[in-house]
Design a protein around this motif. Structure first.
Motif, PDB file in Angstrom:
ATOM      1  N   GLU A   1       0.738  -1.154   0.241  1.00 30.65           N
ATOM      2  CA  GLU A   1       0.236  -0.190   0.386  1.00 30.65           C
ATOM      3  C   GLU A   1       0.646   0.982  -0.280  1.00 30.65           C
ATOM      4  O   GLU A   1       1.605   1.425   0.993  1.00 30.65           O
ATOM      5  CB  GLU A   1      -0.977   0.098   1.006  1.00 30.65           C
ATOM      6  CG  GLU A   1      -1.677   1.133   1.228  1.00 30.65           C
ATOM      7  CD  GLU A   1      -2.851   1.123   2.041  1.00 30.65           C
ATOM      8  OE1 GLU A   1      -3.738   1.733   1.834  1.00 30.65           O
ATOM      9  OE2 GLU A   1      -2.730   0.551   3.184  1.00 30.65           O
TER      10      GLU A   1
ATOM     11  N   GLU B   1       0.314   4.125  -0.888  1.00 27.49           N
ATOM     12  CA  GLU B   1      -0.312   5.830  -0.067  1.00 27.49           C
ATOM     13  C   GLU B   1      -1.462   4.755   0.715  1.00 27.49           C
ATOM     14  O   GLU B   1      -2.268   3.949  -0.026  1.00 27.49           O
ATOM     15  CB  GLU B   1      -0.549   6.791  -0.575  1.00 27.49           C
ATOM     16  CG  GLU B   1       1.112   8.219  -1.305  1.00 27.49           C
ATOM     17  CD  GLU B   1       0.540   8.551  -1.685  1.00 27.49           C
ATOM     18  OE1 GLU B   1       0.289   9.489  -1.297  1.00 27.49           O
ATOM     19  OE2 GLU B   1       0.546   8.752  -3.058  1.00 27.49           O
ATOM     20  N   ASP B   2      -2.513   6.161   1.621  1.00 23.99           N
ATOM     21  CA  ASP B   2      -4.109   5.410   1.936  1.00 23.99           C
ATOM     22  C   ASP B   2      -4.941   5.162   0.697  1.00 23.99           C
ATOM     23  O   ASP B   2      -4.982   5.788  -0.434  1.00 23.99           O
ATOM     24  CB  ASP B   2      -4.639   6.220   2.557  1.00 23.99           C
ATOM     25  CG  ASP B   2      -5.774   6.045   3.566  1.00 23.99           C
ATOM     26  OD1 ASP B   2      -5.528   4.630   3.400  1.00 23.99           O
ATOM     27  OD2 ASP B   2      -6.548   6.748   3.739  1.00 23.99           O
TER      28      ASP B   2
ATOM     29  N   LYS C   1      -3.762   3.035  -2.012  1.00 23.41           N
ATOM     30  CA  LYS C   1      -2.904   3.236  -3.876  1.00 23.41           C
ATOM     31  C   LYS C   1      -1.730   2.320  -3.096  1.00 23.41           C
ATOM     32  O   LYS C   1      -1.531   1.980  -2.755  1.00 23.41           O
ATOM     33  CB  LYS C   1      -2.501   4.681  -3.488  1.00 23.41           C
ATOM     34  CG  LYS C   1      -3.781   5.915  -3.916  1.00 23.41           C
ATOM     35  CD  LYS C   1      -2.082   7.119  -4.020  1.00 23.41           C
ATOM     36  CE  LYS C   1      -3.028   7.927  -4.312  1.00 23.41           C
ATOM     37  NZ  LYS C   1      -2.533   9.220  -5.015  1.00 23.41           N
TER      38      LYS C   1
ATOM     39  N   CYS D   1      -6.282   2.115  -7.170  1.00 24.82           N
ATOM     40  CA  CYS D   1      -7.069   2.497  -5.765  1.00 24.82           C
ATOM     41  C   CYS D   1      -8.184   2.387  -5.285  1.00 24.82           C
ATOM     42  O   CYS D   1      -9.037   1.822  -6.395  1.00 24.82           O
ATOM     43  CB  CYS D   1      -6.892   4.224  -7.197  1.00 24.82           C
ATOM     44  SG  CYS D   1      -5.174   4.755  -7.246  1.00 24.82           S
TER      45      CYS D   1
ATOM     46  N   LYS E   1       1.166   0.442   8.507  1.00 23.48           N
ATOM     47  CA  LYS E   1       1.537   1.605   7.459  1.00 23.48           C
ATOM     48  C   LYS E   1       1.922   2.139   6.410  1.00 23.48           C
ATOM     49  O   LYS E   1       2.205   0.573   5.520  1.00 23.48           O
ATOM     50  CB  LYS E   1       2.925   1.881   8.325  1.00 23.48           C
ATOM     51  CG  LYS E   1       2.456   2.532   9.359  1.00 23.48           C
ATOM     52  CD  LYS E   1       4.245   2.373  10.079  1.00 23.48           C
ATOM     53  CE  LYS E   1       4.304   3.353  12.093  1.00 23.48           C
ATOM     54  NZ  LYS E   1       5.727   2.911  11.907  1.00 23.48           N
ATOM     55  N   THR E   2       1.837   2.361   5.002  1.00 26.49           N
ATOM     56  CA  THR E   2       1.597   2.784   4.148  1.00 26.49           C
ATOM     57  C   THR E   2       3.186   2.741   3.594  1.00 26.49           C
ATOM     58  O   THR E   2       3.720   3.019   4.408  1.00 26.49           O
ATOM     59  CB  THR E   2       0.409   3.858   3.653  1.00 26.49           C
ATOM     60  OG1 THR E   2       1.610   5.159   3.809  1.00 26.49           O
ATOM     61  CG2 THR E   2      -0.773   3.604   3.432  1.00 26.49           C
TER      62      THR E   2
ATOM     63  N   ILE F   1       4.289   5.058   1.434  1.00 25.17           N
ATOM     64  CA  ILE F   1       5.012   6.436   1.699  1.00 25.17           C
ATOM     65  C   ILE F   1       5.020   6.611   3.229  1.00 25.17           C
ATOM     66  O   ILE F   1       5.903   7.492   3.198  1.00 25.17           O
ATOM     67  CB  ILE F   1       3.875   7.562   1.077  1.00 25.17           C
ATOM     68  CG1 ILE F   1       4.254   9.072   1.267  1.00 25.17           C
ATOM     69  CG2 ILE F   1       2.634   7.377   2.246  1.00 25.17           C
ATOM     70  CD1 ILE F   1       5.177   9.002  -0.070  1.00 25.17           C
ATOM     71  N   GLN F   2       4.299   6.589   4.282  1.00 21.11           N
ATOM     72  CA  GLN F   2       4.583   6.842   5.589  1.00 21.11           C
ATOM     73  C   GLN F   2       5.669   5.534   5.963  1.00 21.11           C
ATOM     74  O   GLN F   2       6.966   6.970   6.845  1.00 21.11           O
ATOM     75  CB  GLN F   2       3.170   6.248   5.930  1.00 21.11           C
ATOM     76  CG  GLN F   2       2.183   6.810   6.458  1.00 21.11           C
ATOM     77  CD  GLN F   2       1.029   6.370   6.591  1.00 21.11           C
ATOM     78  OE1 GLN F   2       1.138   4.513   7.221  1.00 21.11           O
ATOM     79  NE2 GLN F   2      -0.320   6.905   7.316  1.00 21.11           N
TER      80      GLN F   2
ATOM     81  N   GLU G   1       8.640   8.211   4.201  1.00 17.80           N
ATOM     82  CA  GLU G   1       8.712   9.326   5.069  1.00 17.80           C
ATOM     83  C   GLU G   1       9.148   9.592   6.640  1.00 17.80           C
ATOM     84  O   GLU G   1      10.011  10.984   6.697  1.00 17.80           O
ATOM     85  CB  GLU G   1       6.893  10.214   5.344  1.00 17.80           C
ATOM     86  CG  GLU G   1       6.709  11.002   3.720  1.00 17.80           C
ATOM     87  CD  GLU G   1       4.989  11.757   3.755  1.00 17.80           C
ATOM     88  OE1 GLU G   1       4.363  11.142   5.315  1.00 17.80           O
ATOM     89  OE2 GLU G   1       4.829  11.798   2.677  1.00 17.80           O
TER      90      GLU G   1
END
Length: 583
Positions: A34, A36-37, A39, A55, A120-121, A123-124, A127
């Motif tokens: 995943e 992002e949320d 995606k 998505c 957690k995705t 992207i998270q 980041e």
């Protein structure tokens, strides 16, 4: 097609659904992430490794892409396998109380789909990692990876390298060439799989160019569009672009180019662009492509003097009379030239001149279309009718049925505007016969009261049954009419003529309440015929579905007899015996 995690098994075709589910069960969905949320991405191990991007918003699959070449339907088996994997992942992330009802379970699962229960995705995670790195570490990482990975290096250079206006275009072209090389094989050919990678640098530049236009810097964006077009068009000669990656980037360049020139105010810049477009349209690399006309269309929007108009019109006239061209090509070129000339003439704002040009060029479809639109907007309805009627005569003679339908639609629109019931009936009836579109059927029916519709329906039906060669009219059209009119006996008679599994399956829900015994007989006959003429597990599954339908219709005992009969008659068909055990 609307796909949700709740309904996908009922809306996706059975063959693709089964293959996708098999891929998922075999563990061929790898590296599900995943990003992002909502995606998601996954790698699917098939004959090749394919990447799926998906998505999901709430319960709905809003976007889905796959790198495989499948184009026989809206969704492929790799995407189906990914849906199963995502559903499984979300189910694991959600604690469901087995005592709760289905509605409560669905609510809890929906919460799990937001990715906010400790999962957690990607992207998270990224980041979080970046926040723990110093600026020096990030710079070192980017520098190191840029040296190792050409595609990443091209993205960095395309996005962030500042260029002066003079050096911009040559630098952009070099970046695009570098990106194209990343997708080439050792022979210099860009195959299907390499096309997306090859065009990545150009796509990054286009994103940069669009942002420059949005920020009021069109002059800085124009070198990007020029570079993309000039480099990608010749690249097509040595590429398999059946995915459309390269062609789409070129088309997008022209789209943003068109918007961009409207914001260029400097007179000198506009003149330079005009000269560039005329010169570029002459280059041989555009021969045979519509992009020649795009350059000339842009030039038309840049005209500010009579001399420029003469230059452009002279070029258009030459393009309209190319030697050794087919009649179709000549007609096409003449119409494109007329479209551009009309846009230039409209800029002058003299209505008499516009009307005269349109009247002289009504043999071109696009000009006739504009003339009708203008007349309708001006409420000159007699001219609308005249132009549409002449268009029907012209395109009937040319054998262009699609255009005939377009002009008929204008006559129908006019009849509705004037509330002319007789004309609405006539044009909606003709359009229904020619297209099979039930929107016209509904308009036709709406003009009659319930008391006289029965007689009109029978007349319509007789006409349809006698006109089976008319475009759009087939057994499916007749079946839909019978369903709408609740003519169940007629539907049964129609299905009896073609009692395949697909037909029976399609109309089962309509016929079952009224003709259970007749359906039982057709299912039995069809299942026997299938086993005589066809083998394979897919066929056996269809036969067993028909047997289950028979059971639900009240023929349980007969189904037991048939299972015994099939088991004895086809005792060497192991797959059939396995499926029969599941009935």
């Amino acid at each position: 097609m609307k796909i949700t995690l709740s309904n996908f098994e009922s809306v996706i075709g059975n063959t693709v659904l089964k293959r996708g589910k098999q891929y998922w069960r075999q563990g061929l969905v790898q590296d599900l992430q995943e990003l992002e949320d909502g995606k998601w991405t996954a790698l699917i191990q098939g004959t090749e490794v394919y990447e799926v991007y998906m998505c999901i918003s709430g319960d709905t699959v809003t976007e889905y892409k796959c790198t495989c070449p499948y184009d026989l339907g809206p969704i492929c088996k790799h995407q189906v396998a990914t849906i199963y994997a995502i559903e499984d992942c979300l189910s694991e992330a959600t604690v469901v109380d087995i005592k709760e009802g289905p509605n409560q379970r669905q609510k809890k699962r929906s919460k799990g789909k937001t990715g906010k229960q400790g999962r957690k995705t990607i992207i998270q995670k990224v980041e979080e990692a970046l926040e723990n790195m110093s600026q020096e570490e990030i710079i070192d990482l980017v520098r190191s990876y840029s040296l190792q990975n050409r595609e990443f290096r091209n993205i960095i250079l395309a996005r962030f390298t500042p260029h002066s206006e003079e050096e911009g275009k040559s630098t952009y072209r070099q970046l695009i060439k570098e990106s194209l090389r990343s997708g080439m094989d050792h022979h210099g050919f860009i195959d299907y799989w390499g096309a997306g990678r090859a065009v990545r640098g150009a796509e990054e530049l286009l994103d940069k160019g669009e942002k420059l236009v949005e920020n009021g810097k069109p002059e800085q964006a124009i070198p990007i569009f020029k570079a993309v077009i000039e480099e990608l068009v010749p690249a097509l000669q040595n590429a398999d672009d059946s995915s459309g990656s390269i062609g789409s980037a070129i088309e997008y360049s022209f789209q943003v180019f068109y918007k961009c020139i409207e914001k260029v105010q400097d007179t000198t810049s506009r003149k330079d662009l005009f000269d560039y477009c005329l010169t570029e349209s002459n280059r041989k690399q555009y021969d045979g492509w519509d992009w020649q006309w795009d350059f000339l269309g842009i030039a038309g929007k840049l005209i500010s003097t009579e001399e420029q108009e003469k230059q452009l019109f002279s070029k258009l006239d030459k393009m309209s009379h190319l030697e050794q061209s087919s009649e179709f090509t000549i007609q096409y070129c003449q119409e494109r030239a007329a479209e551009i000339k009309l846009e230039v003439i409209k800029k002058r704002g003299r209505q008499q001149e516009i009307d005269r040009f349109m009247n002289d060029n009504l043999h071109h479809t696009s000009i006739r279309r504009q003339a009708i639109e203008q007349a309708f907007a001006n409420k000159d309805f007699s001219r609308v009718k005249k132009l549409a009627t002449q268009g029907i005569e012209q395109d009937t003679e040319r054998r262009h049925p699609g255009l005939v339908i377009e002009w008929l639609n204008w006559l129908l629109k006019l009849a509705e505007k004037e509330e002319n019931v007789e004309d609405i009936r006539e044009y909606s009836r003709v359009l229904f016969f020619q297209t099979g579109d039930f929107a016209y059927y509904d308009k036709f029916k709406k003009t009659y009261s319930k008391s006289i519709w029965a007689d009109q329906f029978m007349k319509l039906l007789r006409h349809l049954e006698q006109s089976k060669n008319l475009r759009g009219v087939h057994s499916g059209t007749l079946a839909e009419i019978f369903i709408r009119e609740k003519e169940w006996q007629k539907l049964l008679e129609l299905v009896r003529k073609h009692p395949s599994f697909e037909i029976l399956d399609q109309y089962h829900k309509h016929l079952a309440p009224h003709f259970p015994q007749e359906l039982i007989q057709m299912y039995e006959k069809t299942s026997k015929e299938l086993l005589v003429h066809t083998t394979g597990r897919a066929t056996y599954e269809d036969v067993c579905r028909m047997l289950r339908r028979m059971k639900k219709l009240g023929a349980g005992d007969r189904v037991k007899e048939l299972i015994k009969e099939f088991s004895e008659q086809y005792k060497n068909r192991r797959a059939l015996l396995e499926e029969l055990e599941k009935v």
